[in-house]
Each structure stands twice: as C-alpha cells, then as structure tokens.
Design an enzyme around this catalytic site. Structure first.
Site, PDB file in Angstrom:
ATOM      1  N   ASN A 199       2.904  -3.730   2.104  1.00 16.81           N
ATOM      2  CA  ASN A 199       3.311  -2.694   1.161  1.00 16.81           C
ATOM      3  C   ASN A 199       2.734  -3.077  -0.194  1.00 16.81           C
ATOM      4  OD1 ASN A 199       5.277  -4.852   0.672  1.00 16.81           O
ATOM      5  ND2 ASN A 199       6.383  -3.355  -0.564  1.00 16.81           N
ATOM      6  N   HIS A 252      -5.411  -1.831  -4.635  1.00 14.14           N
ATOM      7  CA  HIS A 252      -4.856  -2.645  -3.556  1.00 14.14           C
ATOM      8  C   HIS A 252      -5.143  -4.127  -3.770  1.00 14.14           C
ATOM      9  CE1 HIS A 252      -3.726   0.657  -0.845  1.00 14.14           C
ATOM     10  NE2 HIS A 252      -4.736   1.301  -1.400  1.00 14.14           N
TER      11      HIS A 252
END
Length: 166
Positions: free
Chosen positions: A17, A28
C-alpha cells in the site's frame, strides 16, 4: 495514488500500500530508505537508476506499478485482514483486465493475506490470475532487514529472466 499501468505489460509490480511519503508526493516507493528503485536497476529491469518522480518511464520498459491496498499508512501493519482480502479481489480484477505477463507482489506477507495463501514463498507461484503468472518478491522496504539490496536484486533478476523468456 494513481497506478502506473497499461495493457499487456511484461511485469506489473504490486506494492502493499502507499506509504505516507508516496501519498504526499504521488510517486510510488518514494521513501528514501525504500530500495525498490535501486533494486530495479541492479536486477537489470532498468538501464539506469531511476527516481520515483520518473515512474511513468517504466511503461516504456513494459513495467508498471500498483498496490494491493489503496489506503496510505505509515506502516503496512496498520492494514486490516479485510483490507488485504478486498485488495486481493480488486487486484485480481485489475490483473485480469490489464493482462500483464507477470504480476510481481513485493512482500510475501501481503501476498499471503491478499490471496489467502499461507504457504506462499518468495518466487514464482502456482497461481495464475487470468492469463498472468504470479511471482512474489521480497519487500524492498528499508524495514525488511532479511534481504540486502544485492540479494533482492538476485531475486528480482530471476523474475526479469523469466519475464524475458515468457
């Protein structure tokens, strides 16, 4: 946190997550101690060390990034079993729709929780999702002291070789 995806990728990497830094930056694996980007390069997936802000460039290499659970947390252990199960269900739908050759889940504990597979180990799995093969990789978080960048790069490199041969 937006996915970095396209149809028919060679490998779709799947984090657990978003961390708080990832959520704040929109990139990310953005936390400085996370070893995803160095390991991606050391394993031969990318020709140079990329920065999180360059994540869209992964698509040109046939690579993408998504997450099991969309909710950002400081630590993955803040996620509930229900969030993992629902995340696994949604991830299965996404993978079936996008058809990557390989889904690479970074974190064996997350994979076990999301897909109710308590016996899963690092490496290729017997499970397919649609036409996509599944590989479980070590979590590149700096908190994962069991793996060094070099040993992670070896495992990621095994996937790279398999993806090239698919």
């Amino acid at each position: 946190m937006p996915d970095v995806v396209a149809d028919g990728l060679s490998v779709l990497f799947c984090g657990i997550n978003p961390g708080l830094m990832t959520a704040a930056t929109g990139h990310h694996f953005a936390r400085p101690g996370n070893r995803f980007w160095p390991v991606l390069h050391l394993s031969g997936f990318t020709p140079r060390l990329m920065k999180p802000a360059e994540q869209q460039e992964l698509l040109s290499y046939g690579l993408g990034i998504t997450n099991v659970v969309a909710r950002a947390t400081a630590r993955a252990d803040e996620l509930s079993a229900g969030e993992y199960r629902e995340g696994g269900r949604l991830l299965g739908e996404k993978v079936t729709r996008l058809r990557p050759r390989w889904l690479a889940v970074v974190g064996v504990t997350a994979y076990r929780a999301a897909f109710d597979d308590r016996k899963a180990r690092i490496g290729p799995q017997e499970r397919n999702i649609g036409a996509s093969r599944v590989w479980v990789l070590p979590n590149p978080s700096g908190l994962n002291a069991h793996w060094t960048a070099a040993t992670m790069a070896d495992e990621y490199g095994r996937l790279r070789s398999a993806a090239g041969a698919s």
